[in-house]
Each structure stands twice: as structure tokens, then as C-alpha cells.
Design a protein around this motif. Structure first.
Motif, PDB file in Angstrom:
ATOM      1  N   ARG A  26      18.552  75.204  23.517  1.00 42.59           N
ATOM      2  CA  ARG A  26      18.908  74.001  24.289  1.00 42.59           C
ATOM      3  C   ARG A  26      17.738  73.518  25.128  1.00 42.59           C
ATOM      4  NH1 ARG A  26      19.675  71.915  28.915  1.00 42.59           N
ATOM      5  NH2 ARG A  26      18.968  73.833  29.915  1.00 42.59           N
ATOM      6  N   ASP A  78      20.832  63.201  18.901  1.00 43.87           N
ATOM      7  CA  ASP A  78      21.613  63.433  17.682  1.00 43.87           C
ATOM      8  C   ASP A  78      21.165  64.715  16.988  1.00 43.87           C
ATOM      9  OD1 ASP A  78      23.536  62.481  15.622  1.00 43.87           O
ATOM     10  OD2 ASP A  78      21.737  62.370  14.379  1.00 43.87           O
ATOM     11  N   THR A  81      22.294  67.749  19.069  1.00 35.93           N
ATOM     12  CA  THR A  81      23.735  67.980  18.942  1.00 35.93           C
ATOM     13  C   THR A  81      24.061  68.664  17.618  1.00 35.93           C
ATOM     14  OG1 THR A  81      24.240  66.057  20.322  1.00 35.93           O
ATOM     15  CG2 THR A  81      25.997  66.874  18.905  1.00 35.93           C
ATOM     16  N   ALA A  85      25.623  72.307  18.210  1.00 34.16           N
ATOM     17  CA  ALA A  85      27.085  72.361  18.096  1.00 34.16           C
ATOM     18  C   ALA A  85      27.579  73.510  17.214  1.00 34.16           C
ATOM     19  CB  ALA A  85      27.635  71.015  17.615  1.00 34.16           C
ATOM     20  N   GLU A 272      32.515  71.453  22.713  1.00 34.24           N
ATOM     21  CA  GLU A 272      31.174  70.958  22.391  1.00 34.24           C
ATOM     22  C   GLU A 272      30.154  71.474  23.405  1.00 34.24           C
ATOM     23  OE1 GLU A 272      30.484  69.321  19.692  1.00 34.24           O
ATOM     24  OE2 GLU A 272      32.574  69.050  19.066  1.00 34.24           O
ATOM     25  N   LEU A 275      23.925  69.284  26.614  1.00 37.49           N
ATOM     26  CA  LEU A 275      22.497  69.312  26.293  1.00 37.49           C
ATOM     27  C   LEU A 275      21.595  69.367  27.517  1.00 37.49           C
ATOM     28  CD1 LEU A 275      22.516  66.648  23.433  1.00 37.49           C
ATOM     29  CD2 LEU A 275      22.550  69.139  23.209  1.00 37.49           C
TER      30      LEU A 275
END
Length: 310
Positions: A26, A78, A81, A85, A272, A275
Motif C-alpha cells: 500500500r 485504479d 485498487t 483488493a 475493501e 489506499l
């Protein structure tokens, strides 16, 4: 059911090593996003100076660069994620489920069957299309439980008819008749008439129960008043009210054939990763644990392993 842990601390300690590895991923993704944000903000500050000096051509180039920076931020979000995820769900959500329950299956990209959504009679309008994810099945005692996030749509309407969590609890015995317990906030004047008109229920009628508090919160529609009262005992009504209070949102139930269906309205995108804040933060993981535990304890809360149905 598996023996529950003595405390959340025990679970957190077990998954902490994997969380630390996830946090490193992350951080690296967040650095990429932050870099393009800084470049965009710096360029935005610079553009005022450039235009004041009359350097309009250079200013136009800077505007294009700012737009490029914005595009890169969204692209990096994007990518981050999609990378984080699946790892987060495997590291955290699946670990939590496995710690508590038997026969766990977690399919992040699958959703509840549209057939069950319509069969439940809990969605206000017939579901023609739906979106969903995080399909989970598990066994609690002798009862199989299925749930996922769902958003439903009627025909070509852009506005969804339901968004939240849909739960299906399957029994070995069947209910003789259909009973629907709708949250008062989600009820409509023509709900009973539509159930009769489209043949979803045979001779659907309103049922007024002894509990004043229950009648304030829920509208009961049933094919058979006697069986509805048999199902909705004072103890079960208290459990339903407590479950609604615990979730603090709109909740509805239906008893159809060999299923109990539950809809829980929610605008949250559950399970979820985040970030821009640490993933190994204990409070963040505990919030996921508490919400997941709340959903999966429906069998315990409604005493579904011990009740004797018709």
C-alpha cells in the motif's frame, strides 16, 4: 460452529504478519499516487505566475500537464485498487471467516443469484439486472448461509431499487406459506396489491401482531395469518427488532419455501482496502471484523438453529 476466539486481539495477532506485508504494498502504491498529486498541485500554483507574466503558450502547456497529472492519479488509484483488493480480501476477510465458521467459500467477484433476489419478494420492483460482489457462503451450526453485496435495477432505470447486503439462510424444512416482513420505511401503499396482482403470493393480507413496537418498525404481509403468527413469535420479533437496532439501517425479512431472506440497506462498499491510510491499523481491521461478524451472526441472533418450523 468453530469455537470463537477469546478476543479480537487474538485474531489481529494471527494476521498481523500478513498485514505488515500488505501495508508495504500500500505504501509503495500511495507514493506513486502522491507523486502525481504533488506534481499537479505544484503546476497549478505555477500557472498563475505564468499567466501573470503573459506567457500564455507556456500556460497552455502547463494546463495540459495538469490534466495529465489528474489522469495519472486516477490511473494509479485504479491500478492500486486492483492490486490491493484481492490481497486484502484474502489476507483479512477470508482469514476472519475461516477463524469463525465451517465450510467457508469466498468468491470476491461473484454475486447473489438474480433468481433468489426476485424469489425473496423483498426488492420493491422486479429485478432485471443487478451488480454485486463479495459472495460468501458458510455453515453456522447446521444452517447454510449465503450473502453478498448487491445493487439491483428495474428495466432500464438508472436509479437502483436496492443497494446493500442480501442474505439467504437455507433450511432443511419448508415453510407452508409465504410471509414477508418489510421495513416500514421501505413499504409502499400498493405493496400488498402488487403481490396479489402478479401472483407472487396467494391471497396476500396484512398481519397486525401483538407487539406495538414491531408493528411500528415492520409491515407484515402473509398468505396465512395463523402460520405468520406461528413464525413471528414474541421472542423472534424481539430478535428482529434487536437485529435492526444493531445494524442501524433498513432491514427486511421474508420466509419463503425453505429460505429466510434478509435485505440490509447500505451505501458502504464493504470489505475493501483503503489506499491513503495504513491497512495494518488495528481499529480499521476491527471495524471490518465487527461488521462481518454482525452479518454472519444472523443465525445466532434469530435463533435459527433451534427453532422448529412448519
Amino acid at each position: 460452529m468453530k469455537t470463537p476466539p477469546k478476543s479480537f486481539d487474538e485474531i489481529f495477532e494471527k494476521i498481523s504478519p500478513n498485514l505488515q506485508l500488505l501495508e508495504e504494498v500500500r505504501k509503495n502504491r500511495a507514493k506513486d499516487i502522491l507523486l502525481w498529486e504533488i506534481l499537479g498541485i505544484t503546476s497549478l500554483a505555477l500557472i498563475f505566475l505564468v499567466f501573470n507574466l503573459g506567457l500564455y503558450f507556456l500556460g497552455a502547456i502547463i494546463i495540459l500537464f495538469i490534466l495529465y497529472c489528474v489522469g495519472m492519479v486516477f490511473e494509479k488509484l485504479d491500478v492500486a485498487t486492483k492490486d490491493l483488493a484481492p490481497k486484502f480480501k484474502k489476507t483479512v476477510i477470508l482469514a476472519l471467516l475461516d477463524y469463525f465458521y465451517d465450510h467457508v467459500e469466498y468468491i470476491p467477484n461473484q454475486r447473489m443469484s438474480i433468481h433468489l433476489l426476485n424469489k425473496s419478494l423483498l426488492i420493491r420492483k422486479f429485478v432485471y439486472k443487478h451488480w454485486g460482489e463479495d459472495f460468501i457462503t458458510c455453515r453456522i451450526g447446521h444452517t447454510d448461509v449465503y450473502f453478498s453485496e448487491i445493487e439491483t435495477f428495474h428495466l432500464n432505470q438508472q436509479k437502483s431499487t436496492f443497494r446493500g447486503v442480501f442474505i439467504a439462510v437455507m433450511f432443511n424444512k419448508q415453510f407452508s406459506t409465504k410471509t414477508v416482513v418489510i421495513n416500514r420505511k421501505d413499504s409502499t401503499l400498493f405493496r400488498k396489491a402488487k403481490l396479489n396482482l402478479f401472483g407472487d403470493m396467494k391471497k396476500a393480507n396484512y398481519v397486525k401482531l401483538e407487539s406495538i413496537e414491531f408493528n411500528k418498525n415492520f409491515l407484515v404481509i402473509a398468505e396465512d395469518q395463523i402460520e405468520a403468527r406461528f413464525k413471528l413469535t414474541p421472542a423472534l420479533m424481539e430478535m428482529m427488532l434487536a437485529y435492526k437496532k444493531k445494524l442501524n439501517t433498513t432491514v427486511s425479512f421474508s420466509f419463503i419455501e425453505n429460505y429466510l431472506y434478509i435485505t440490509i440497506q447500505s451505501d458502504k462498499n464493504l470489505f475493501e482496502p483503503r489506499l491513503l491510510k495504513p491497512l495494518n491499523d488495528k481499529k480499521f481491521i476491527e471495524n471490518n471484523y465487527l461488521y462481518l461478524d454482525l452479518l454472519t451472526t444472523v443465525v445466532k441472533d434469530l435463533d435459527l438453529n433451534t427453532r422448529i418450523w412448519l
